[in-house]
Every structure is written in C-alpha cells, then in structure tokens.
Motif scaffolding. Sequence first.
Motif, PDB file in Angstrom:
ATOM      1  N   GLU A 121       0.882  -1.294   0.043  1.00  0.00           N
ATOM      2  CA  GLU A 121       0.050   0.126  -0.139  1.00  0.00           C
ATOM      3  C   GLU A 121       0.732   1.182   0.104  1.00  0.00           C
ATOM      4  OE1 GLU A 121      -3.742  -0.041   2.133  1.00  0.00           O
ATOM      5  OE2 GLU A 121      -3.023  -1.814   3.112  1.00  0.00           O
ATOM      6  N   HIS A 122       0.501   2.385  -0.654  1.00  0.00           N
ATOM      7  CA  HIS A 122       0.935   3.601  -0.582  1.00  0.00           C
ATOM      8  C   HIS A 122       0.292   4.740   0.211  1.00  0.00           C
ATOM      9  CE1 HIS A 122       2.345   1.797  -4.485  1.00  0.00           C
ATOM     10  NE2 HIS A 122       3.475   2.469  -4.412  1.00  0.00           N
ATOM     11  N   LEU A 123       0.998   5.521   0.665  1.00  0.00           N
ATOM     12  CA  LEU A 123       0.699   6.899   1.333  1.00  0.00           C
ATOM     13  C   LEU A 123       0.145   6.141   2.682  1.00  0.00           C
ATOM     14  CD1 LEU A 123      -0.795   8.813  -1.621  1.00  0.00           C
ATOM     15  CD2 LEU A 123       1.421   9.277  -0.642  1.00  0.00           C
ATOM     16  N   ASP A 132      11.700  -7.500  13.812  1.00  0.00           N
ATOM     17  CA  ASP A 132      12.495  -7.201  14.788  1.00  0.00           C
ATOM     18  C   ASP A 132      13.092  -5.633  14.234  1.00  0.00           C
ATOM     19  OD1 ASP A 132      12.193  -9.191  16.864  1.00  0.00           O
ATOM     20  OD2 ASP A 132      13.648 -10.400  16.033  1.00  0.00           O
ATOM     21  N   ARG A 133      12.428  -5.007  13.504  1.00  0.00           N
ATOM     22  CA  ARG A 133      13.092  -3.789  13.163  1.00  0.00           C
ATOM     23  C   ARG A 133      11.868  -2.688  13.707  1.00  0.00           C
ATOM     24  NH1 ARG A 133      15.027  -3.383   7.401  1.00  0.00           N
ATOM     25  NH2 ARG A 133      17.265  -3.834   7.868  1.00  0.00           N
ATOM     26  N   ASN A 134      12.313  -1.643  14.100  1.00  0.00           N
ATOM     27  CA  ASN A 134      11.673  -0.595  14.940  1.00  0.00           C
ATOM     28  C   ASN A 134      11.503   0.548  14.148  1.00  0.00           C
ATOM     29  OD1 ASN A 134      10.005   0.161  16.978  1.00  0.00           O
ATOM     30  ND2 ASN A 134      11.633   1.101  18.128  1.00  0.00           N
ATOM     31  N   ASP A 135      11.161   0.542  12.700  1.00  0.00           N
ATOM     32  CA  ASP A 135      11.276   1.638  11.598  1.00  0.00           C
ATOM     33  C   ASP A 135       9.832   2.165  11.557  1.00  0.00           C
ATOM     34  OD1 ASP A 135      10.519  -0.561  10.330  1.00  0.00           O
ATOM     35  OD2 ASP A 135      11.699  -0.270   8.797  1.00  0.00           O
ATOM     36  N   LYS A 136       9.689   3.399  10.896  1.00  0.00           N
ATOM     37  CA  LYS A 136       8.604   3.669  10.495  1.00  0.00           C
ATOM     38  C   LYS A 136       8.584   4.546   9.213  1.00  0.00           C
ATOM     39  CE  LYS A 136       4.893   6.729  12.095  1.00  0.00           C
ATOM     40  NZ  LYS A 136       4.496   7.902  12.819  1.00  0.00           N
ATOM     41  N   ILE A 137       8.379   3.921   8.116  1.00  0.00           N
ATOM     42  CA  ILE A 137       8.387   4.168   6.619  1.00  0.00           C
ATOM     43  C   ILE A 137       7.098   4.409   6.111  1.00  0.00           C
ATOM     44  CG2 ILE A 137      10.835   3.145   6.606  1.00  0.00           C
ATOM     45  CD1 ILE A 137       9.605   0.770   5.325  1.00  0.00           C
ATOM     46  N   ILE A 138       7.134   5.090   5.004  1.00  0.00           N
ATOM     47  CA  ILE A 138       5.914   5.211   4.100  1.00  0.00           C
ATOM     48  C   ILE A 138       6.168   5.091   2.643  1.00  0.00           C
ATOM     49  CG2 ILE A 138       6.156   7.745   3.828  1.00  0.00           C
ATOM     50  CD1 ILE A 138       3.077   7.944   4.304  1.00  0.00           C
TER      51      ILE A 138
END
Length: 163
Positions: A121-123, A132-138
């Motif tokens: 999904e986009h946006l 086990d990754r603590n990222d926040k990406i879009i």
Amino acid sequence: MKPKKAFRAYCHKIGNDTESRFKKLLESKGFEVIKSSRSEDMFDHIDFFVKGYGIDVKGNRYTNTIWLEIQNVRGEDGWLKGKAKYIVFDIIDLEEFVFFYRQDLLEYVQQFTETTDNNKEHLKWYSRTKWDRNDKIIKVKYKHIKHLQIKNYSYATTFSKTK
C-alpha cells in the motif's frame, strides 16, 4: 527475524555503487563533492557535501516504489529527520538522480496518518516490527512527490546502471 547477511551485503554494495555514480556525475558537471565522515553518514544522514550543503543519496528507487523513512530500524530519527539539506533519489527507471529538499519531503509525509501491515500500500505508514525492526516508513510513488522535485540529472548517456 533479521535480514540475512547476504542481503545486507547486497544492499551495502548497491548503496556504495549509487554513491560512487552520483559523485562521478556531479564531478563531471564541475562540482566539488566531499564525502562525509562516518559519523555524519550514520548519525546526521549525510553522504556528501556539495557547496557546503549536506546531501543524502538514496539508491535503487523506482517510480512506483519510493520508501521514505521517518524512524530508522533502531527506533531513532530516520533520514527524513536528518541534517541533510537535500535528499537525492537514484530512480532507476528514469535513469536520473532526482533532488528534493529533505524538509519538503518531511512536511509532505506528515499529512498521512493511516497505518498498514501491507507493504504493497502507498501513502500509509508501515513498520517492520515483525522482523525486529523498529522503523516507521511510508511508500510513495514518484508522481506523489514530483511536485517537490527541485532538480534532476540524467545519467542515461553518462553512466551505465551496472557500473
């Protein structure tokens, strides 16, 4: 589950190759390109300095898939919150390095609040906590951010993508 060592090595090689092509291209246009220190690269998210401005180069992007990182895998500020003035994407299917002001990209993504567990999904904000990754990406498409583009340099006739 963490990414396999071979995949991390592949990503590292792609990143280094992209940075090398970027540096050569800008130098061919008469710019002095200075490599950042290891600390500036890791903590400030700056790969190079050109005319005194920090640049973070992102490789292996496509017009239908450009990931933007607000929080990195360690849960710390991602490169959208770094100190680079410019983010430069190597958009493979355009055969161009495309320049954006980092702050413009950061402000653009802050309008989105929906989250998803589906990386197709986009946006919508996505996190890889199950790995086990603590990222926040879009994920965005080039057409979503094209209006923010400030410059582009084609490498189609200058460099082969494989060099």
